[in-house]
Design a protein around this motif. Structure first.
Motif, PDB file in Angstrom:
ATOM      1  N   GLN A   1       9.449   1.071  -1.788  1.00 23.97           N
ATOM      2  CA  GLN A   1       8.580   2.001  -2.562  1.00 23.97           C
ATOM      3  C   GLN A   1       9.235   3.308  -2.930  1.00 23.97           C
ATOM      4  OE1 GLN A   1       4.621   2.468  -1.042  1.00 23.97           O
ATOM      5  NE2 GLN A   1       3.986   0.365  -1.825  1.00 23.97           N
TER       6      GLN A   1
ATOM      7  N   GLU B   1       8.647  -1.937   5.120  1.00 23.98           N
ATOM      8  CA  GLU B   1       7.493  -1.086   5.050  1.00 23.98           C
ATOM      9  C   GLU B   1       7.311  -0.547   6.512  1.00 23.98           C
ATOM     10  OE1 GLU B   1       4.480  -3.031   1.688  1.00 23.98           O
ATOM     11  OE2 GLU B   1       4.292  -3.140   3.770  1.00 23.98           O
TER      12      GLU B   1
ATOM     13  N   GLN C   1       0.866  -1.023  -0.092  1.00 20.57           N
ATOM     14  CA  GLN C   1       0.116   0.122   0.014  1.00 20.57           C
ATOM     15  C   GLN C   1       0.755   1.288   0.017  1.00 20.57           C
ATOM     16  OE1 GLN C   1      -2.780  -0.213   3.093  1.00 20.57           O
ATOM     17  NE2 GLN C   1      -3.633  -2.135   2.548  1.00 20.57           N
ATOM     18  N   LYS C   2       0.412   2.246  -0.722  1.00 15.40           N
ATOM     19  CA  LYS C   2       1.234   3.373  -1.052  1.00 15.40           C
ATOM     20  C   LYS C   2       1.307   4.126   0.322  1.00 15.40           C
ATOM     21  CE  LYS C   2       3.614   7.016  -2.744  1.00 15.40           C
ATOM     22  NZ  LYS C   2       5.037   6.811  -2.932  1.00 15.40           N
ATOM     23  N   ARG C   3       2.389   4.599   0.807  1.00 19.04           N
ATOM     24  CA  ARG C   3       2.563   5.370   2.108  1.00 19.04           C
ATOM     25  C   ARG C   3       2.915   6.743   1.891  1.00 19.04           C
ATOM     26  NH1 ARG C   3       5.700   0.944   1.924  1.00 19.04           N
ATOM     27  NH2 ARG C   3       7.477   1.996   2.514  1.00 19.04           N
ATOM     28  N   SER C   4       2.431   7.673   2.506  1.00 15.97           N
ATOM     29  CA  SER C   4       2.756   9.297   2.527  1.00 15.97           C
ATOM     30  C   SER C   4       4.293   9.475   2.739  1.00 15.97           C
ATOM     31  CB  SER C   4       1.850  10.207   3.455  1.00 15.97           C
ATOM     32  OG  SER C   4       1.944   9.679   4.868  1.00 15.97           O
TER      33      SER C   4
ATOM     34  N   THR D   1       9.748   2.362   7.297  1.00 16.66           N
ATOM     35  CA  THR D   1       9.487   3.465   6.577  1.00 16.66           C
ATOM     36  C   THR D   1       8.073   3.911   6.490  1.00 16.66           C
ATOM     37  OG1 THR D   1       9.585   2.455   4.594  1.00 16.66           O
ATOM     38  CG2 THR D   1      11.578   3.387   5.130  1.00 16.66           C
ATOM     39  N   PRO D   2       7.333   4.191   7.631  1.00 14.76           N
ATOM     40  CA  PRO D   2       5.818   4.378   7.722  1.00 14.76           C
ATOM     41  C   PRO D   2       5.430   5.666   7.107  1.00 14.76           C
ATOM     42  CG  PRO D   2       6.943   5.010   9.900  1.00 14.76           C
ATOM     43  CD  PRO D   2       7.996   4.362   9.058  1.00 14.76           C
ATOM     44  N   ASP D   3       4.328   5.867   7.268  1.00 15.32           N
ATOM     45  CA  ASP D   3       3.496   7.211   6.498  1.00 15.32           C
ATOM     46  C   ASP D   3       4.376   8.280   7.381  1.00 15.32           C
ATOM     47  OD1 ASP D   3       1.353   6.370   4.842  1.00 15.32           O
ATOM     48  OD2 ASP D   3       0.394   5.655   6.690  1.00 15.32           O
ATOM     49  N   ASN D   4       4.519   9.327   6.474  1.00 13.01           N
ATOM     50  CA  ASN D   4       5.137  10.782   7.077  1.00 13.01           C
ATOM     51  C   ASN D   4       4.695  11.737   6.328  1.00 13.01           C
ATOM     52  OD1 ASN D   4       7.133  12.103   8.796  1.00 13.01           O
ATOM     53  ND2 ASN D   4       8.430  10.240   8.456  1.00 13.01           N
TER      54      ASN D   4
END
Length: 333
Positions: free
Chosen positions: A239, A202, A134-137, A205-208
């Protein structure tokens, strides 16, 4: 927590590259490196004061760090003699080898008797999920190399340092023993069970924030038949929004594989780029990081000019000449 400062154990490392863990600590956390301990025949030298165990203690060292990354990550009998003596003298031990300190009965016994601690940084500390893609910010950049040990970690750390100096949002994400020993945190990716490696990246390197950059420490090489799997996990789990191509121009064959030649930078680009776009269709190849340590300054600059003209993207040695050109390329994406 691993107690600092360190006495760096180089053992009988055959060359400078074999002691890359010690080199990384010395270059990026020099305040933590009080000296080096070498066995007869050691071919590596960090330029630090040679010390025995007692001299290291007198200089303030609290932990003896195995600064060698040998093939297979093994602890020899000769090393073990020194490690046991270090525990007896009052040191903790830290290592990132596949051969764990805790699995050596003599080291376990000595640590228990003398009240010392064994730190194995190449042991996953949490249970990681399977990657979901899933795409992360946020933004992510990954260095991929023509070979192993060609400067991928130094590239990431140099870009992170440059961004933070500019006041930008940036984090270095360690994925190997050296990066973890330098920063104190990260994922020992090549010790994670294969099915969970991409998921570990993943999680690392979480959403940020949308303007935050994660600089993911690269590992292995897609062209190195021994270690290509860990590179694939980084490419898909990370990603990346940007790839940096990493290269050491004086090598004649893959590290540890004299029967395999190196790919060209064009081959690396044309292989890694479509694989990265599987997980992130917006990924771009942003620049080239060239490890020019083996070249004089004039030859290094000529090499960079030739690569930049040939590839059509910025090329620099970020540790030697600064990471500004690579950071500018990331910001311009």
């Amino acid at each position: 927590m691993i107690q600092t400062p360190y006495l760096l154990f180089l053992g009988d490392a055959p060359d400078q590259l074999a002691a890359k863990v010690a080199q990384g600590i010395k270059d990026w956390r020099p305040e933590n490196a009080v000296g080096q301990l070498r066995l007869p025949g050691c071919g590596a030298d960090m330029g630090l004061t040679d010390m025995n165990l007692q001299e290291g203690l007198a200089a303030g060292a609290k932990t003896l760090v195995i600064g060698v990354a040998n093939r297979g990550g093994v602890i020899s009998d000769e090393w073990k003699k020194v490690l046991v003596a270090a525990l007896e003298a009052g040191y903790d031990l830290a290592a990132g080898l596949h051969n764990l300190l805790r699995d050596e009965d003599e080291l376990q016994a000595a640590a228990k008797i003398h009240g010392r601690t064994l730190h194995d940084v190449r042991v996953p500390s949490v249970a990681y999920p399977i990657a979901n893609g899933q795409k992360r910010s946020g933004k992510r950049v990954l260095a991929v190399g023509t070979d192993c040990s060609c400067g991928k970690m130094y590239t990431a750390m140099s870009m992170d340092a440059e961004m933070r100096e500019r006041g930008l949002k940036s984090t270095f994400r360690a994925t190997g023993q050296t990066g973890i020993l330098i920063t104190g945190r990260g994922v020992p990716l090549d010790a994670v069970i294969a099915d969970f490696m991409a998921g570990a990246v993943e999680a690392l390197t979480p959403d940020n924030d949308e303007d935050h950059w994660d600089h993911i420490e690269g590992q292995g090489s897609l062209f190195h038949v021994s270690y290509s799997g860990v590179t694939m996990a980084l490419i898909h789990g990370g990603q990346p929004d940007a790839l940096i191509l990493a290269h050491e121009p004086t090598r004649t064959h893959m590290r540890g594989l004299p029967h395999y030649g190196l790919p060209s930078l064009e081959q690396l680009r044309d292989t890694a780029f479509p694989l990265a776009r599987v997980a992130n269709p917006a990924c771009q190849v942003a620049g080239v990081s060239v490890n020019t340590k083996a070249l004089g300054e004039e030859d290094a600059r000529k090499c960079l000019e030739e690569i930049e003209a040939r590839m059509g993207i910025p090329a620099t040695d970020p540790f030697r000449f600064g990471a500004g050109a690579l950071v500018d390329a990331l910001i311009a994406l």
